[in-house]
Design an enzyme around this catalytic site. Structure first.
Site, PDB file in Angstrom:
ATOM      1  N   ASN A 100      -6.228   9.213   0.908  1.00 47.79           N
ATOM      2  CA  ASN A 100      -5.170   9.999   0.286  1.00 47.79           C
ATOM      3  C   ASN A 100      -3.924  10.151   1.163  1.00 47.79           C
ATOM      4  O   ASN A 100      -2.839  10.409   0.638  1.00 47.79           O
ATOM      5  CB  ASN A 100      -5.707  11.394  -0.061  1.00 47.79           C
ATOM      6  CG  ASN A 100      -4.610  12.327  -0.509  1.00 47.79           C
ATOM      7  OD1 ASN A 100      -4.087  12.201  -1.612  1.00 47.79           O
ATOM      8  ND2 ASN A 100      -4.233  13.264   0.352  1.00 47.79           N
ATOM      9  N   TYR A 113       7.993   3.661  -0.265  1.00 46.99           N
ATOM     10  CA  TYR A 113       6.866   4.337  -0.917  1.00 46.99           C
ATOM     11  C   TYR A 113       6.359   3.509  -2.094  1.00 46.99           C
ATOM     12  O   TYR A 113       5.146   3.301  -2.250  1.00 46.99           O
ATOM     13  CB  TYR A 113       7.306   5.723  -1.385  1.00 46.99           C
ATOM     14  CG  TYR A 113       6.224   6.545  -2.032  1.00 46.99           C
ATOM     15  CD1 TYR A 113       5.331   7.288  -1.266  1.00 46.99           C
ATOM     16  CD2 TYR A 113       6.102   6.596  -3.417  1.00 46.99           C
ATOM     17  CE1 TYR A 113       4.344   8.060  -1.861  1.00 46.99           C
ATOM     18  CE2 TYR A 113       5.126   7.361  -4.026  1.00 46.99           C
ATOM     19  CZ  TYR A 113       4.245   8.090  -3.243  1.00 46.99           C
ATOM     20  OH  TYR A 113       3.266   8.849  -3.842  1.00 46.99           O
TER      21      TYR A 113
END
Length: 250
Positions: A85, A151
């Site tokens: 994560n 990202y």
């Protein structure tokens, strides 16, 4: 002899990672919360109580990742689940983004997940564990925002890492899947929350008409870790309130 199942969640000090640790803990696993934010990870682990502990780890540092898994290997239990994560974003105009920032985001979001998947996979194969790995990708693996190009690239890579690792580990009974959040009510979207016009724009692209909760993502992760997903591998489930399904509104 049965051993205690251990779940490792990276980036577990806040938000989605913290919610994932909590739901896996409720399912009876010992949970290791790894994060670069030592104080917050410690507090999150203490809030869960017994069977939870924190480990400081910078997911951009291969040596710290190796040390993290060495630490887990020394514990009384068996690693059965990994949730990759940990992630970060460094917004910048596309033409002004520095190579250093671009590489840093990829190192944390993608390279760190690759290394963690390797370490976890090796441990599971060695121990004969038919485990589960869940990667945190994003709707930005499919769509893009120009000011967070690094990202978007990292999350697109995470989607492909999921497929490649799933194929590599399937012969060992290890499943690898991904979850792709949309707009989730975490610190990453706090600035949007504070701007009514920006929030209205997000809601115009979200058929369910609300921000997602960290728990919405965590419950999907828990499903993919559990036996209910025993025949699912190499897949990405998007938890986005219908956003990717939306073409346009009249």
């Amino acid at each position: 002899m049965a051993t205690t199942p251990i779940a490792l969640v990276t980036g577990a000090a806040h938000g989605i990672g913290q919610a994932c640790a909590a739901v896996l803990h409720r399912q009876g696993m010992d949970v290791v919360l790894a994060d670069i934010d030592t104080d917050a990870a410690t507090a999150a682990a203490q809030a869960l109580g017994d069977r939870a502990r924190s480990v400081t780890c910078d997911m951009a540092d291969p040596e710290q990742i190796a040390a993290l898994f060495k630490d887990i290997d020394a514990q009384d239990g068996t690693l059965v689940a990994l949730v990759n994560n940990a992630g970060m974003v460094r917004p910048a105009d596309f033409l002004d983004m520095t190579l250093e920032d671009f590489r840093t985001v990829l190192d944390v979001n993608l390279v760190g997940a690759f290394l963690a998947t390797q370490h976890a996979g090796r441990m599971m194969v060695r121990d004969g564990v038919r485990g589960a790995i869940v990667n945190m990708t994003s709707i930005n693996a499919q769509v893009a925002i120009p000011t967070i190009a690094s990202y978007c690239v990292s999350k697109g890579g995470m989607a492909q890492l999921t497929k490649a690792a799933a194929l590599a580990l399937a012969p060992h009974g290890i499943r690898v899947n991904a979850v792709g959040p949309g707009s989730i009510d975490t610190a990453m979207v706090a600035s949007v929350n504070a701007d009514p016009a920006a929030m209205a724009k997000v809601m115009s692209r979200t058929p369910l008409g609300r921000l997602g909760r960290a728990e919405d993502v965590a419950e999907t992760v828990a499903f993919l870790v559990g036996e209910g997903a025993a025949y699912i591998t190499g897949e990405t489930i998007y938890v986005d309130g219908g956003r990717l399904a939306l073409n346009y509104t009249c």
